[in-house]
Design an enzyme around this catalytic site. Structure first.
Site, PDB file in Angstrom:
ATOM      1  N   ASN A  10      82.871 -28.699  20.430  1.00  0.00           N
ATOM      2  CA  ASN A  10      81.534 -29.235  20.628  1.00  0.00           C
ATOM      3  C   ASN A  10      81.526 -29.850  22.024  1.00  0.00           C
ATOM      4  O   ASN A  10      81.919 -30.987  22.219  1.00  0.00           O
ATOM      5  CB  ASN A  10      81.222 -30.280  19.556  1.00  0.00           C
ATOM      6  CG  ASN A  10      79.836 -30.875  19.712  1.00  0.00           C
ATOM      7  OD1 ASN A  10      79.140 -30.617  20.696  1.00  0.00           O
ATOM      8  ND2 ASN A  10      79.438 -31.681  18.748  1.00  0.00           N
ATOM      9  N   ARG A  74      79.747 -25.102  19.155  1.00  0.00           N
ATOM     10  CA  ARG A  74      78.421 -25.612  18.839  1.00  0.00           C
ATOM     11  C   ARG A  74      77.533 -25.398  20.067  1.00  0.00           C
ATOM     12  O   ARG A  74      77.889 -25.775  21.176  1.00  0.00           O
ATOM     13  CB  ARG A  74      78.488 -27.101  18.527  1.00  0.00           C
ATOM     14  CG  ARG A  74      77.121 -27.680  18.303  1.00  0.00           C
ATOM     15  CD  ARG A  74      77.147 -29.175  18.241  1.00  0.00           C
ATOM     16  NE  ARG A  74      75.830 -29.687  17.917  1.00  0.00           N
ATOM     17  CZ  ARG A  74      75.352 -30.828  18.382  1.00  0.00           C
ATOM     18  NH1 ARG A  74      76.081 -31.571  19.179  1.00  0.00           N
ATOM     19  NH2 ARG A  74      74.152 -31.231  18.043  1.00  0.00           N
ATOM     20  N   HIS A 163      70.296 -30.215  14.421  1.00  0.00           N
ATOM     21  CA  HIS A 163      71.245 -30.638  13.370  1.00  0.00           C
ATOM     22  C   HIS A 163      71.389 -29.565  12.296  1.00  0.00           C
ATOM     23  O   HIS A 163      71.728 -29.868  11.154  1.00  0.00           O
ATOM     24  CB  HIS A 163      70.769 -31.929  12.646  1.00  0.00           C
ATOM     25  CG  HIS A 163      70.855 -33.178  13.460  1.00  0.00           C
ATOM     26  ND1 HIS A 163      69.997 -34.228  13.260  1.00  0.00           N
ATOM     27  CD2 HIS A 163      71.694 -33.562  14.450  1.00  0.00           C
ATOM     28  CE1 HIS A 163      70.295 -35.216  14.104  1.00  0.00           C
ATOM     29  NE2 HIS A 163      71.316 -34.823  14.837  1.00  0.00           N
ATOM     30  N   ARG A 222      66.049 -42.985  19.966  1.00  0.00           N
ATOM     31  CA  ARG A 222      64.872 -42.127  20.166  1.00  0.00           C
ATOM     32  C   ARG A 222      63.732 -42.570  19.272  1.00  0.00           C
ATOM     33  O   ARG A 222      63.939 -42.933  18.111  1.00  0.00           O
ATOM     34  CB  ARG A 222      65.200 -40.662  19.841  1.00  0.00           C
ATOM     35  CG  ARG A 222      66.214 -40.035  20.756  1.00  0.00           C
ATOM     36  CD  ARG A 222      66.313 -38.532  20.490  1.00  0.00           C
ATOM     37  NE  ARG A 222      67.602 -38.035  20.921  1.00  0.00           N
ATOM     38  CZ  ARG A 222      68.459 -37.375  20.144  1.00  0.00           C
ATOM     39  NH1 ARG A 222      68.146 -37.097  18.880  1.00  0.00           N
ATOM     40  NH2 ARG A 222      69.605 -36.970  20.613  1.00  0.00           N
ATOM     41  N   GLU A 362      80.258 -30.905   9.970  1.00  0.00           N
ATOM     42  CA  GLU A 362      79.737 -29.873  10.866  1.00  0.00           C
ATOM     43  C   GLU A 362      80.847 -28.966  11.386  1.00  0.00           C
ATOM     44  O   GLU A 362      80.631 -27.770  11.580  1.00  0.00           O
ATOM     45  CB  GLU A 362      78.980 -30.546  12.027  1.00  0.00           C
ATOM     46  CG  GLU A 362      77.699 -31.204  11.535  1.00  0.00           C
ATOM     47  CD  GLU A 362      76.984 -32.034  12.595  1.00  0.00           C
ATOM     48  OE1 GLU A 362      77.288 -33.230  12.690  1.00  0.00           O
ATOM     49  OE2 GLU A 362      76.137 -31.491  13.298  1.00  0.00           O
TER      50      GLU A 362
END
Ligand code: AMP
Length: 380
Positions: A10, A74, A163, A222, A362
């Site tokens: 990643n 990823r 996601h 955010r 993940e």
């Protein structure tokens, strides 16, 4: 037969996370941070991957090992081009490059990682697993913003969602565990970034992030949903530049903007001490979540499982309890004891909707998806 080994990379804008998996087992994992930052010893992604290679070699698991079957990467934005994991070729990297304007903070780092590992192991199959792919099944009704069609199409403005590997993994686990693999699941992925999805029979019908990861839930830094009129107001009346607005919404918004802390643990400590800013921030966060649960209930028609995941979802009984408070009429309830103890199933027996806590994985999902591509490409 030996268990296949997959290296999962990643490669973000300023960090590279890696995990070496053999089946479900994690043989090694780590993170190299502060890439390219002033004063950092890690100049670029090449240097970061060199450190990863050294760390793996130090554990006798070198990148050059013949036992390594594949490398899974990823990749954040796959646009509409990539709806499933894809074997990386020159053409694929060119297409990912073409998507950089849609994900300027993420795709360049992803590409840098791919470039380095392809140089290190040109013989190995390398697969791109896209954060957007799981959401490619949302209908045009869910994906389309109600703006000028010509402008939207020319600039590729639509809802993509992110996601995806986490929503895919958690929704599948949650449905299988409930004995309803074809059932309806609402996934609440609550980490530093946060997103919700509505999944039916393994297909995603709705998700809260949009063209960028800014839409939807309140996150660590955010804002999530915002009246688009606020943006023009900030520019016109507030005298802010687009760069400043972007930074305010992405890095200075969410919990940080509301109360100064983006870590939910700190927010909860202040909440317990009666801090009014933390109280407001926490209530805005949970109100937004409850609103999405109601909306996704309507999208799905019936709900079998609600699954919490991510750092906040997995670790905060208070968020889980508060977010689902008052939804008994929908058959949704949380058992306080089970919730506090962090059990896998936190709803009381006999309620219509099963509420579960499922740690996301993940890396495992990327490794699985990476391996799933290989037989198709080797034996077309
Ligand atoms: P993630 O992005 O999934 O790694 O989640 C990171 C976030 O999880 C942190 O910023 C914290 O806000 C949150 N978190 C981690 N542990 C806890 C905890 N015990 N209680 C509340 N929030 C937590």
């Amino acid at each position: 037969m030996t268990v296949k080994r997959v290296l999962v990379i990643n490669s973000g804008s300023s960090s590279v996370k890696y995990a070496l998996l053999a089946g479900e087992d994690r043989l090694a994992s780590g993170i190299v941070e502060r890439i390219g930052e002033p004063g950092s010893p890690v100049a670029d992604h090449g240097a970061a991957l060199d450190i990863v290679a050294d760390e793996l070699a130090g554990q006798g698991l070198g990148i050059d090992s013949p036992e390594l079957t594949a490398i899974g990467h990823r990749v954040v934005h796959g646009g509409t081009d990539f709806t499933e994991p894809t074997l990386i070729t020159d053409e694929v990297t060119a297409m990912i490059e073409e998507l950089v304007p849609l994900a300027p903070l993420h795709n360049p780092g992803n590409l840098a990682g791919i470039e380095v590992t392809r140089r290190l192991r040109p013989d190995l199959p390398q697969v791109a697993v896209f954060d957007t792919a799981f959401h490619s099944t949302i209908s045009p009704a869910a994906a389309t913003y109600a703006i000028d069609r010509e402008v939207a199409e020319r600039l590729r403005i639509r809802r993509y969602g992110f996601h995806g590997t986490s929503h895919a993994y958690v929704s599948r686990e949650a449905a299988a565990e409930a004995g309803r693999p074809d059932g309806n699941v609402i996934v609440l992925h609550l980490g530093n970034g946060a997103s919700a999805s509505a999944v039916s029979g393994g297909r995603c019908l709705e998700t809260s992030m949009g063209m960028t990861p800014l839409e939807g839930l309140v996150m660590g830094t955010r804002s999530g949903d915002l009246d688009p009129g606020v943006l023009t107001y900030l520019a016109r009346t507030g005298g802010m530049s687009f760069e400043e607005i972007d930074t305010m919404l992405n890095r200075g918004g969410g919990m940080r903007g509301l109360c100064g802390d983006n870590d939910m643990r700190a927010v909860q400590e202040r909440l317990a001490a009666g801090d009014p800013d933390a109280e407001l921030a926490f209530s805005v966060y949970c109100h937004r979540l409850r609103k999405y649960v109601g909306a996704y209930y309507a999208v799905l028609g019936t709900v079998d499982v609600i699954a919490f995941t991510g750092g906040v979802g997995e670790n905060s009984p208070l968020v889980r309890q508060t977010a689902l408070d008052g939804l008994e009429a929908l058959g949704i309830a949380v058992d306080p004891g089970r919730n506090e103890r962090g059990e896998r199933v936190i709803s009381p027996d006999g309620t219509a909707v099963r509420v579960v806590v499922i740690p996301t994985n993940e890396e495992l999902e990327i490794a699985r998806q990476t391996l799933a591509v290989l037989p198709r490409t080797k034996h077309p």
